[in-house]
Design a protein around this motif. Structure first.
Motif, PDB file in Angstrom:
ATOM      1  N   UNK A 176       0.800  -1.220   0.000  1.00 41.12           N
ATOM      2  CA  UNK A 176       0.000   0.000   0.000  1.00 41.12           C
ATOM      3  C   UNK A 176       0.837   1.276   0.000  1.00 41.12           C
ATOM      4  N   UNK A 177       1.991   1.262   0.653  1.00 40.25           N
ATOM      5  CA  UNK A 177       2.818   2.474   0.729  1.00 40.25           C
ATOM      6  C   UNK A 177       3.955   2.457  -0.287  1.00 40.25           C
ATOM      7  N   UNK A 178       4.705   1.365  -0.324  1.00 44.67           N
ATOM      8  CA  UNK A 178       5.812   1.284  -1.277  1.00 44.67           C
ATOM      9  C   UNK A 178       5.293   1.083  -2.701  1.00 44.67           C
ATOM     10  N   UNK A 179       4.184   0.368  -2.837  1.00 49.42           N
ATOM     11  CA  UNK A 179       3.622   0.130  -4.162  1.00 49.42           C
ATOM     12  C   UNK A 179       4.144  -1.125  -4.830  1.00 49.42           C
ATOM     13  N   UNK A 180       4.678  -2.061  -4.049  1.00 45.62           N
ATOM     14  CA  UNK A 180       5.144  -3.308  -4.637  1.00 45.62           C
ATOM     15  C   UNK A 180       3.972  -4.135  -5.155  1.00 45.62           C
ATOM     16  N   UNK A 181       4.250  -4.914  -6.173  1.00 44.82           N
ATOM     17  CA  UNK A 181       3.247  -5.828  -6.728  1.00 44.82           C
ATOM     18  C   UNK A 181       3.462  -7.249  -6.227  1.00 44.82           C
ATOM     19  N   UNK A 182       4.728  -7.604  -5.959  1.00 41.74           N
ATOM     20  CA  UNK A 182       5.061  -8.984  -5.610  1.00 41.74           C
ATOM     21  C   UNK A 182       6.140  -8.992  -4.516  1.00 41.74           C
ATOM     22  N   UNK A 183       5.949  -9.857  -3.525  1.00 41.02           N
ATOM     23  CA  UNK A 183       6.940 -10.077  -2.476  1.00 41.02           C
ATOM     24  C   UNK A 183       7.215 -11.573  -2.419  1.00 41.02           C
ATOM     25  N   UNK A 184       8.478 -11.942  -2.517  1.00 44.85           N
ATOM     26  CA  UNK A 184       8.871 -13.349  -2.627  1.00 44.85           C
ATOM     27  C   UNK A 184       9.757 -13.768  -1.457  1.00 44.85           C
ATOM     28  N   UNK A 185       9.626 -15.014  -1.044  1.00 43.58           N
ATOM     29  CA  UNK A 185      10.488 -15.557   0.003  1.00 43.58           C
ATOM     30  C   UNK A 185      10.899 -16.979  -0.355  1.00 43.58           C
ATOM     31  N   UNK A 186      11.885 -17.479   0.399  1.00 43.57           N
ATOM     32  CA  UNK A 186      12.301 -18.871   0.300  1.00 43.57           C
ATOM     33  C   UNK A 186      12.313 -19.456   1.701  1.00 43.57           C
TER      34      UNK A 186
END
Length: 236
Positions: A176-186
């Motif tokens: 909502x603030x940064x505007x990222x579309x995707x966040x990935x983890x392993x």
């Protein structure tokens, strides 16, 4: 809940080209191949000059939940951060082979506040201010609105729902603030508890890297998971 590792420090191989790169769209070349003065140009189809708000990475936030708050990682967290990664189970769940000195860790933390390519936050108890762990957005790709994610909890903070609350707070800020579309983890395949917690927070299993971790004399798979901003409403 513990996440595997932070790949931000892994060096990247240089990109190799078998053909000369074309000139930038902001320049034109004449028939002799000489470059002329820069000219204004329209963005290429599908290209966006600014997908995220980078000021949201420079301005380190304080995010408050019901039981915790996320604050910029700072020198006052260094001792507890260092102690967390001396714990054998934390090292196993995060696949941590490396040892850091307290002085080296303090030097790294001192750099975090000025970095605009990642966001490192400490998890604190809202009432006492006690250190509960840390989490981060890293390897941020502004052109594709994508980032990596990691989290590590102090041993005293596990099995209390602290990790899930922290993840939801950070994802809200990321989308909502940064505007990222995707966040990935392993996450390691043997860490079922973490995988289930990530799924409750909206992460979806996307793939498996076979035998990508060597730990305690055995090879283990690494699972790749991601959360997307359009799917955030479905997270519980």
């Amino acid at each position: 809940m513990q996440l595997l590792r932070d790949h931000d420090e892994v060096p990247h191989l240089p990109q190799l080209h078998t053909h000369p790169s074309p000139p930038s769209r902001a320049h034109r070349t004449n028939r002799a191949g000489r470059r002329s003065i820069p000219l204004p140009g329209r963005p290429r189809p599908g290209h966006h000059a600014r997908m995220i708000d980078t000021t949201a990475l420079a301005e380190k936030p304080v995010l408050t939940g019901d039981r915790i708050r996320l604050v910029p990682l700072s020198e006052r967290h260094a001792t507890a951060f260092h102690a967390t990664f001396q714990d054998p189970e934390t090292r196993r769940l995060t696949g941590t082979h490396q040892d850091w000195s307290l002085a080296g860790l303090r030097a790294w933390i001192a750099e975090c506040g000025a970095r605009t390519d990642r966001l490192d936050l400490a998890i604190e108890d809202r009432e006492t201010g006690g250190y509960l762990g840390d989490l981060a957005l890293s390897r941020i790709d502004p052109a594709n609105a994508h980032a990596g994610f990691r989290i590590a909890l102090a041993p005293s903070a596990t099995d209390r729902g602290i990790g899930s609350e922290a993840i939801r707070l950070l994802l809200g800020h990321a989308f909502e603030r940064v505007g990222l579309h995707r966040v990935q983890l392993e996450v390691f395949a043997y860490n079922d508890r973490a995988r289930r917690a990530y799924e409750r927070c909206g992460f979806v299993l996307e793939g498996r890297m076979r035998e990508a971790l060597h730990w305690d004399g055995a090879w283990h798979d690494v699972l790749v998971m991601a959360a997307l901003r359009p799917e955030r409403a479905g997270a519980r």
